[in-house]
Design an enzyme around this catalytic site. Structure first.
Site: not given
Ligand code: GLC
Length: 552
Positions: A209, A274
């Site tokens: 993440d 991500e």
């Molecule tokens: C990432 C996740 C999202 C979340 C954010 C904070 O972007 O995909 O759903 O709100 O991180 O953890």
């Protein structure tokens, strides 16, 4: 040596041959009737995923959490929240997935914890607490305000003042999600143990993440302001009011990922970030060292307008910039579903399938988001049922992310086979029987049947001699037709608004065409029922339609 070249053609590893499937666990399958999806429910539905033909499942956070951000605020990184089951349920899921030949990727959240995590509870006790420096604390600016001008991804200042100790702490998301201080080596050590804990339980990889945000500028300098903030700006407008020079995409993050690469390599596990950056140069920053994360998600397909130019650019730019290791996706639990964004109706479904067909031929790993295979658009969530904090925590009216998070629809009937509860945590949002797996499985032209044929074709293409190692050769764009050759195959998509001819250049055999049903011949090749045997050019592609042809 292998590590240095792993994203290069010629070094295809298991993830380069895989198709992933994202499971938003809360909304996938509920085994105990509380209206929230769980591990046992997922385990029962794994057969669907094996039947569909994906190779890897990515499961969103299931750890103990106060659920301020539905599990992305974690209070214990090495356990399972009772809402989702137990560690034994997680183990059983991993075991069943492996029996079915599916690999399991868990979502880890190393950028921040929950404010209820024991680390933060201790850190906020006093300025001298041994855990204090596990988070990012600063004195107020001379005027008493936040230490710099950073804003959160959800809107508003990225700093919250803590009365007890008289300092601000940093959070790139909600105040309930304090950012960990990755400049402190203790964080790296603690995270090595967390990753090892899950590797020992048999997981095959991690979706990381907020990869772009973990390392921050050492001096926490203010970002250059592009335009002044004013009341009424939504979270995106606030974020885009700054050049994000100091809060994200810092070179120190590459050291973290290098360390993790060494940690997971003995297990052959996969690291996919991500990498929420919308330009290919930033993706290049994370992927070209080749000794860190193996892949990074490319989010631009979630932000394009449908046009031949934009579709071509979103496919081509990351391939030209990084060569491989691209996580291809077009829907997620954070973004509106693709068919709706691409115009809705049958055309939206066809365009989404067409774009994904192209993903299937490009280097990297295509990922479906649960329900993509059903051609789903966002569910309709009435105002009084909105749950996502983004809807009501940013100070301005916002749609939030509930529409793409509504529960899966498995079969007709109350609860749609998702739950025995008729009205689960989010409403189904207008789904009908035609949106269910059970109904679509009986119709050879349903989205589900087409997606299944596509994944079957992708598997055979990726296993064809030389394909996975071959480089992509873009073909000159002809009107709305975007196409490329890789190995013995040509992939083409009509990104225009009307039917158009596609000329593969030589006689060829179609292996997949999104508007047609194929039948497997005695030679093991799938051919369209309407056009048996090899066909001569040109081939007409409907608007949004894609084709994969074998053309040695
Ligand atoms: C990432 C996740 C999202 C979340 C954010 C904070 O972007 O995909 O759903 O709100 O991180 O953890």
């Amino acid at each position: 040596m292998a590590r240095e070249t792993q994203n290069q053609p010629g070094e295809a590893r298991w993830w380069d041959r895989s198709v992933g499937y994202q499971i938003y666990l809360r909304s996938f399958a509920d085994s105990d009737g509380d209206g929230v999806g769980d591990f046992a429910g997922l385990t029962q539905r794994l057969d669907h995923l094996a039947w569909l033909g994906v190779d890897m499942v990515w499961v969103t956070p299931f750890y103990p959490s106060p659920m301020a951000d539905f599990g992305y605020d974690i209070s214990d990184y090495v356990d399972v929240d009772p809402l989702f089951g137990t560690l034994a349920d997680a183990d059983a899921m991993i075991e069943r997935a492996h029996e079915l030949g599916l690999r399991v990727v868990f979502d880890i959240v190393p950028n921040h914890s929950s404010d209820q995590h024991q680390w933060f509870v201790e850190a906020r006790r006093s300025r001298d607490d041994p855990k204090r420096d596990w988070f990012i604390w600063r004195d107020p600016a001379p005027d008493g305000g936040p230490p710099n001008n950073w804003v959160t991804h959800f809107g508003g200042p990225a700093w919250t003042f803590d009365e007890l100790t008289g300092q601000y702490y940093l959070h790139l998301f909600l105040p309930e999600q304090p950012d960990l201080n990755w400049a402190n080596p203790a964080i790296g050590d603690a995270w090595d143990e967390i990753i090892q804990f899950w590797l020992d339980r048999g997981v095959d990889g991690f979706r990381i993440d907020v990869t772009q945000g973990m390392a921050k500028d050492a001096d926490l300098r203010s970002n250059p302001e592009l335009r002044p903030l004013h009341d009424g700006m939504d979270r995106h407008e606030q974020w885009e009011s700054f050049e994000h020079r100091y809060d994200i995409v810092q070179p120190e993050s590459l050291d973290i990922f290098r360390r993790w690469n060494r940690l997971v390599e003995p297990a052959g596990a996969f690291l996919i970030g991500e990498t929420y950056v919308l330009d290919a140069a930033a993706l290049h920053h994370f992927l070209t060292p080749r000794d860190g994360i193996h892949a990074g998600f490319w989010f631009q397909p979630m932000h394009i307008e449908w046009s031949p130019d934009q579709v071509l650019a979103t496919l081509r730019d990351p391939v030209d910039a990084v060569g491989g290791g691209i996580g291809w996706c077009m829907s997620s639990h954070d973004d509106p579903r693709a068919p709706g964004r691409f115009g809705g109706g049958e055309l939206g479904v066809l365009r989404a399938l067409g774009l994904f067909t192209m993903f299937c031929g490009l280097p990297g790993t295509p990922f479906l988001y649960m329900g993509d295979e059903l051609g789903l658009v966002d569910g309709v969530v009435p105002l009084d049922r909105r749950a996502d904090p983004v809807s009501f925590r940013t100070g301005v009216e916002a749609d939030g992310r509930d529409g793409c998070r509504t529960p899966m629809t498995w079969e007709p009937g109350p609860g749609f086979g998702f739950s025995t509860m008729e009205d689960p945590w989010l409403p189904f949002g207008g789904r009908t029987d035609a949106d269910t797996v059970a109904v679509q499985a009986t119709d050879p032209m349903s989205p589900l049947s087409r997606w299944r044929r596509l994944l079957s074709a992708r598997r055979r293409v990726i296993d064809a001699p030389g394909f996975a190692e071959a480089a992509v050769q873009w073909r000159e764009r002809r009107g709305p037709i975007i196409s490329f050759r890789r190995g013995d195959f040509v992939f083409a998509l009509n990104a225009g608004d009307a039917a158009a001819p596609f000329n593969p250049g030589a006689p060829c055999t179609p292996w997949f065409k999104s508007t047609e049903v194929f039948e497997r011949g005695a030679d093991g090749v799938d051919r369209p029922l309407k056009e048996p045997g090899a066909i001569d050019p040109p081939i007409v592609l409907a608007a949004g339609e894609a084709i994969i042809v074998h053309s040695p």
